[in-house]
Design a protein around this motif. Structure first.
Motif, PDB file in Angstrom:
ATOM      1  N   ALA A  33       0.800  -1.164   0.111  1.00 53.31           N
ATOM      2  CA  ALA A  33      -0.012  -0.022   0.018  1.00 53.31           C
ATOM      3  C   ALA A  33       0.929   1.055   0.139  1.00 53.31           C
ATOM      4  N   LEU A  34       1.994   1.191   0.581  1.00 54.24           N
ATOM      5  CA  LEU A  34       3.003   2.259   0.695  1.00 54.24           C
ATOM      6  C   LEU A  34       3.365   2.640  -0.538  1.00 54.24           C
ATOM      7  N   HIS A  35       3.869   1.344  -1.484  1.00 58.77           N
ATOM      8  CA  HIS A  35       4.337   1.471  -2.698  1.00 58.77           C
ATOM      9  C   HIS A  35       3.409   2.104  -3.599  1.00 58.77           C
ATOM     10  N   PHE A  91       7.787   4.759   4.341  1.00 59.77           N
ATOM     11  CA  PHE A  91       7.829   4.039   5.395  1.00 59.77           C
ATOM     12  C   PHE A  91       8.055   4.791   6.706  1.00 59.77           C
ATOM     13  N   ILE A  92       9.176   5.534   6.495  1.00 63.35           N
ATOM     14  CA  ILE A  92       9.541   6.548   7.812  1.00 63.35           C
ATOM     15  C   ILE A  92       8.458   7.312   8.346  1.00 63.35           C
ATOM     16  N   ASP A  93       7.557   7.764   7.119  1.00 67.78           N
ATOM     17  CA  ASP A  93       6.522   8.938   7.571  1.00 67.78           C
ATOM     18  C   ASP A  93       5.350   7.949   8.314  1.00 67.78           C
ATOM     19  N   HIS A  94       5.555   6.506   8.235  1.00 63.35           N
ATOM     20  CA  HIS A  94       4.416   5.845   8.679  1.00 63.35           C
ATOM     21  C   HIS A  94       4.739   4.689   9.756  1.00 63.35           C
ATOM     22  N   TRP A  95       5.924   5.076  10.441  1.00 60.94           N
ATOM     23  CA  TRP A  95       6.473   3.821  10.940  1.00 60.94           C
ATOM     24  C   TRP A  95       5.628   3.494  12.216  1.00 60.94           C
ATOM     25  N   VAL A  96       5.054   4.551  12.774  1.00 59.44           N
ATOM     26  CA  VAL A  96       4.149   4.598  13.999  1.00 59.44           C
ATOM     27  C   VAL A  96       2.786   3.681  13.498  1.00 59.44           C
ATOM     28  N   LEU A  97       2.232   3.808  12.565  1.00 60.77           N
ATOM     29  CA  LEU A  97       1.030   3.271  11.883  1.00 60.77           C
ATOM     30  C   LEU A  97       1.403   1.861  11.633  1.00 60.77           C
ATOM     31  N   PHE A  98       2.781   1.586  11.321  1.00 59.73           N
ATOM     32  CA  PHE A  98       2.979   0.243  10.961  1.00 59.73           C
ATOM     33  C   PHE A  98       3.120  -0.403  12.331  1.00 59.73           C
ATOM     34  N   LEU A  99       3.761  -0.034  13.186  1.00 53.40           N
ATOM     35  CA  LEU A  99       3.728  -0.586  14.771  1.00 53.40           C
ATOM     36  C   LEU A  99       2.282  -0.948  15.101  1.00 53.40           C
ATOM     37  N   LEU A 100       1.380   0.073  14.848  1.00 52.16           N
ATOM     38  CA  LEU A 100       0.115   0.007  15.492  1.00 52.16           C
ATOM     39  C   LEU A 100      -0.653  -1.182  14.744  1.00 52.16           C
ATOM     40  N   THR A 101      -0.388  -1.211  13.557  1.00 54.05           N
ATOM     41  CA  THR A 101      -1.102  -2.289  12.470  1.00 54.05           C
ATOM     42  C   THR A 101      -0.570  -3.737  13.031  1.00 54.05           C
ATOM     43  N   ILE A 102       0.871  -3.799  13.024  1.00 58.49           N
ATOM     44  CA  ILE A 102       1.474  -4.916  13.210  1.00 58.49           C
ATOM     45  C   ILE A 102       0.839  -5.683  14.650  1.00 58.49           C
ATOM     46  N   VAL A 103       1.168  -4.745  15.611  1.00 57.40           N
ATOM     47  CA  VAL A 103       0.882  -5.278  17.114  1.00 57.40           C
ATOM     48  C   VAL A 103      -0.630  -5.497  17.036  1.00 57.40           C
ATOM     49  N   GLY A 104      -1.612  -4.398  16.655  1.00 55.44           N
ATOM     50  CA  GLY A 104      -2.796  -4.648  16.701  1.00 55.44           C
ATOM     51  C   GLY A 104      -3.215  -5.853  16.076  1.00 55.44           C
TER      52      GLY A 104
END
Length: 309
Positions: free
Chosen positions: A51-53, A59-72
């Motif tokens: 989706a980023l691609h 990815f750097i701008d969305h790393w917090v979103l990434f963590l929330l997505t993976i952990v959640g």
């Protein structure tokens, strides 16, 4: 609600033997079904990355979103798997491959396991609520399908349990993609279809390998109810259904299409050999290994071909 207690005779045997063979770490790995969990996290990550691609996002701008997505999403999936362990304790007692689960050995009480499943699920959904509502919807579809429609309703009654259970695992790339953008896009939709179809031959291979255990536990798996030949025919058909799907992923490039098509043809040939073998266990085991590596290659390759040059 049916009785969740293990027969006293069986419980005594399991506790005397299994308590000596498990550790806290192995119990937790078993409770969370770590291997299954990891296999489901990869498509979430791939969906997010793709989706980023395709939205030209960083990815750097969305790393917090990434963590929330993976952990959640991982917590939601873990919650569903824990519910499965809690509910299936009676048949897990019968099956050899599940006799060391902490719900069977008594290392974890069923009340504690149920509470853990509820808490883990709620924490996962709370984290996903900070992302997008679409992400929550896909995660809920997967969780509800696995816990209620698969585990509690169809698994013991209908051979269609495999089809129903496949839906829960297939939503994972949609969860990852929806964290960035709407998953109404050809790439996540096709990945969903590939995962949905993939799970049928994958699960049938496991069912053939564990035929005697499923039969003893009275679980309505296809080979137990309809026999090996029917199962082999269905495996062949489902693998054949994978053949055209890579061509809908032209956005991932020719290399991706060629490699996945080669894997599809190889799997089709392997599934065909099942009609000429007498060693069903060995053949099913080869299909199982092929399916696991197929999935890993599929999603890792999707990430590699979209890496910035």
């Amino acid at each position: 609600m049916r009785n969740k207690e293990i027969p006293a005779s069986q419980k005594g045997v399991n506790e005397s033997i299994n308590m000596q063979k498990t550790t806290l770490i192995s119990d937790l790995i078993s409770l969370f079904k770590a291997k299954v969990l990891i296999l489901n996290v990869l498509p979430v990550f791939a969906g997010f990355w793709l989706a980023l691609h395709f939205t030209n996002a960083s990815f750097i701008d969305h790393w917090v979103l990434f963590l929330l997505t993976i952990v959640g999403s991982t917590l939601v999936m873990a919650g569903a798997l824990i519910f499965n362990n809690w509910y299936d304790v009676d048949i897990d007692t019968v099956m050899e491959r599940t006799k060391l689960r902490p719900t069977v050995t008594g290392n974890f009480s069923l009340k504690a396991v149920l509470a853990t499943g509820i808490i883990t699920t709620l924490l996962g959904f709370i984290l996903l609520l900070f992302i997008t509502f679409e992400t929550v919807i896909y995660a809920f579809i997967g969780w509800f399908t696995y816990v209620f429609l698969y585990t509690m309703w169809s698994k013991r009654k209908y051979t269609l349990n495999t089809v129903i259970g496949s839906l829960s695992g297939a939503v994972t790339p949609l969860i990852g993609w929806a964290a960035i953008d709407s998953a109404y896009h050809i790439v996540p939709i096709v990945l969903f279809l590939i995962l949905f179809i993939w799970q049928m031959p994958h699960t049938f291979a496991i069912a053939i390998k564990k035929y005697k255990e499923y039969k003893a536990a009275n679980v309505a798996m296809l080979p137990v109810v309809h026999g090996m030949n029917v199962t082999k025919r269905q495996m062949f058909v489902y693998v054949a259904c994978l053949l055209p799907l890579p061509f809908f992923l032209s956005a991932l490039g020719t290399t991706f299409i060629v490699i996945i098509t080669i894997l599809n043809v190889g799997w089709l040939i392997l599934s065909l050999t099942g009609f000429f073998t007498e060693n069903n266990w060995k053949w099913a085991h080869m299909n199982f290994l092929y399916s696991v590596n197929y999935l890993a290659i599929l999603f890792i390759l999707s990430i590699i071909v979209t890496l910035p040059v």
